[in-house]
Design a protein around this motif. Structure first.
Motif, PDB file in Angstrom:
ATOM      1  N   SER A  27      23.794-133.347  83.345  1.00  0.00           N
ATOM      2  CA  SER A  27      23.960-134.761  83.694  1.00  0.00           C
ATOM      3  C   SER A  27      24.711-135.440  82.561  1.00  0.00           C
ATOM      4  O   SER A  27      24.419-135.197  81.388  1.00  0.00           O
ATOM      5  CB  SER A  27      22.596-135.434  83.875  1.00  0.00           C
ATOM      6  OG  SER A  27      21.888-134.819  84.925  1.00  0.00           O
ATOM      7  N   GLU A  68      30.917-133.202  91.127  1.00  0.00           N
ATOM      8  CA  GLU A  68      30.286-134.439  90.672  1.00  0.00           C
ATOM      9  C   GLU A  68      29.289-134.961  91.692  1.00  0.00           C
ATOM     10  O   GLU A  68      28.370-135.688  91.342  1.00  0.00           O
ATOM     11  CB  GLU A  68      31.346-135.514  90.447  1.00  0.00           C
ATOM     12  CG  GLU A  68      32.278-135.231  89.302  1.00  0.00           C
ATOM     13  CD  GLU A  68      33.330-136.315  89.136  1.00  0.00           C
ATOM     14  OE1 GLU A  68      33.825-136.456  88.005  1.00  0.00           O
ATOM     15  OE2 GLU A  68      33.660-137.021  90.108  1.00  0.00           O
ATOM     16  N   HIS A 125      24.067-126.575  85.511  1.00  0.00           N
ATOM     17  CA  HIS A 125      23.893-127.996  85.824  1.00  0.00           C
ATOM     18  C   HIS A 125      23.803-128.809  84.535  1.00  0.00           C
ATOM     19  O   HIS A 125      23.233-128.352  83.538  1.00  0.00           O
ATOM     20  CB  HIS A 125      22.603-128.213  86.625  1.00  0.00           C
ATOM     21  CG  HIS A 125      22.618-127.564  87.960  1.00  0.00           C
ATOM     22  ND1 HIS A 125      22.476-128.263  89.121  1.00  0.00           N
ATOM     23  CD2 HIS A 125      22.762-126.268  88.336  1.00  0.00           C
ATOM     24  CE1 HIS A 125      22.531-127.437  90.156  1.00  0.00           C
ATOM     25  NE2 HIS A 125      22.703-126.214  89.687  1.00  0.00           N
ATOM     26  N   GLY A 138      27.625-142.218  85.889  1.00  0.00           N
ATOM     27  CA  GLY A 138      27.180-140.856  85.625  1.00  0.00           C
ATOM     28  C   GLY A 138      27.117-139.998  86.864  1.00  0.00           C
ATOM     29  O   GLY A 138      27.156-140.500  87.996  1.00  0.00           O
ATOM     30  N   HIS A 139      27.020-138.701  86.612  1.00  0.00           N
ATOM     31  CA  HIS A 139      26.905-137.714  87.678  1.00  0.00           C
ATOM     32  C   HIS A 139      25.919-136.624  87.254  1.00  0.00           C
ATOM     33  O   HIS A 139      25.702-136.388  86.061  1.00  0.00           O
ATOM     34  CB  HIS A 139      28.249-137.026  87.956  1.00  0.00           C
ATOM     35  CG  HIS A 139      29.324-137.937  88.418  1.00  0.00           C
ATOM     36  ND1 HIS A 139      29.361-138.468  89.686  1.00  0.00           N
ATOM     37  CD2 HIS A 139      30.425-138.411  87.779  1.00  0.00           C
ATOM     38  CE1 HIS A 139      30.437-139.215  89.817  1.00  0.00           C
ATOM     39  NE2 HIS A 139      31.097-139.212  88.664  1.00  0.00           N
ATOM     40  N   ASN A 140      25.415-135.938  88.249  1.00  0.00           N
ATOM     41  CA  ASN A 140      24.695-134.689  88.039  1.00  0.00           C
ATOM     42  C   ASN A 140      25.690-133.583  88.375  1.00  0.00           C
ATOM     43  O   ASN A 140      25.931-133.278  89.537  1.00  0.00           O
ATOM     44  CB  ASN A 140      23.453-134.610  88.920  1.00  0.00           C
ATOM     45  CG  ASN A 140      22.436-135.646  88.526  1.00  0.00           C
ATOM     46  OD1 ASN A 140      22.147-135.830  87.350  1.00  0.00           O
ATOM     47  ND2 ASN A 140      21.896-136.347  89.500  1.00  0.00           N
ATOM     48  N   TYR A 141      26.309-133.036  87.341  1.00  0.00           N
ATOM     49  CA  TYR A 141      27.388-132.074  87.506  1.00  0.00           C
ATOM     50  C   TYR A 141      26.860-130.677  87.816  1.00  0.00           C
ATOM     51  O   TYR A 141      25.793-130.279  87.339  1.00  0.00           O
ATOM     52  CB  TYR A 141      28.220-131.987  86.230  1.00  0.00           C
ATOM     53  CG  TYR A 141      29.082-133.191  85.967  1.00  0.00           C
ATOM     54  CD1 TYR A 141      30.372-133.257  86.463  1.00  0.00           C
ATOM     55  CD2 TYR A 141      28.619-134.257  85.200  1.00  0.00           C
ATOM     56  CE1 TYR A 141      31.187-134.358  86.214  1.00  0.00           C
ATOM     57  CE2 TYR A 141      29.421-135.355  84.944  1.00  0.00           C
ATOM     58  CZ  TYR A 141      30.697-135.392  85.459  1.00  0.00           C
ATOM     59  OH  TYR A 141      31.494-136.486  85.212  1.00  0.00           O
ATOM     60  N   ASP A 181      25.354-132.034  78.185  1.00  0.00           N
ATOM     61  CA  ASP A 181      24.210-132.601  78.888  1.00  0.00           C
ATOM     62  C   ASP A 181      23.761-133.908  78.244  1.00  0.00           C
ATOM     63  O   ASP A 181      23.556-133.983  77.029  1.00  0.00           O
ATOM     64  CB  ASP A 181      23.056-131.604  78.919  1.00  0.00           C
ATOM     65  CG  ASP A 181      21.970-132.033  79.886  1.00  0.00           C
ATOM     66  OD1 ASP A 181      22.295-132.585  80.958  1.00  0.00           O
ATOM     67  OD2 ASP A 181      20.779-131.812  79.570  1.00  0.00           O
ATOM     68  N   HIS A 182      23.644-134.943  79.072  1.00  0.00           N
ATOM     69  CA  HIS A 182      23.221-136.286  78.652  1.00  0.00           C
ATOM     70  C   HIS A 182      24.114-136.846  77.544  1.00  0.00           C
ATOM     71  O   HIS A 182      23.641-137.435  76.575  1.00  0.00           O
ATOM     72  CB  HIS A 182      21.742-136.291  78.258  1.00  0.00           C
ATOM     73  CG  HIS A 182      20.851-136.196  79.446  1.00  0.00           C
ATOM     74  ND1 HIS A 182      20.548-134.994  80.040  1.00  0.00           N
ATOM     75  CD2 HIS A 182      20.241-137.143  80.181  1.00  0.00           C
ATOM     76  CE1 HIS A 182      19.765-135.220  81.080  1.00  0.00           C
ATOM     77  NE2 HIS A 182      19.561-136.518  81.196  1.00  0.00           N
TER      78      HIS A 182
END
Length: 118
Positions: free
Chosen positions: A11, A108, A9, A30-33, A68-69
């Motif tokens: 983001s 996504e 995971h 944005g998404h939390n992939y 990430d980020h």
């Protein structure tokens, strides 16, 4: 064939600038992939594995340190930062290090997935 998979995971933001300006994905968002890597083998190794899950730790580090980020357009250096493109990117990264890699899926949203499987 034996198949294993592991989920990762992160983001991040991206922007699909080639879309029309009124398309919601043309704006930075944005998404939390979720990334799922699949490995396969016809036979198990001497320990009974396709591959030890511990061998996937470098992928976790790569995702955490590089994605990430972050703003994915900057990370990948182009404007086409779709789930499809990410799936292929992660597949190629994994295949170079883990020859048993057979597919990578990227999500996504909870309802959408893209998969790269040559």
């Amino acid at each position: 064939m034996f198949h294993i998979s592991k989920e990762f995971h992160f983001s991040a933001s991206h922007q699909l600038t080639s879309l029309p300006p009124n398309h919601q994905c043309a704006r930075q968002h944005g998404h939390n992939y979720i990334v799922v890597v699949e490995l396969s083998a016809k036979e198990l190794d001497a320990l009974g594995f396709v591959r030890d899950y511990h061998d996937l730790a470098p992928l976790k580090r790569y995702i955490d340190e590089s994605f990430d980020h972050r703003h994915l357009n900057d990370v990948l250096g182009h404007e086409k930062v779709t789930a499809e493109c990410l799936a292929r990117h992660f597949y190629e990264w994994c295949k170079a290090r883990l020859p048993q890699t057979t597919a990578v899926r990227v999500s996504e949203t909870p309802k959408t997935w893209a998969e790269y499987r040559p």
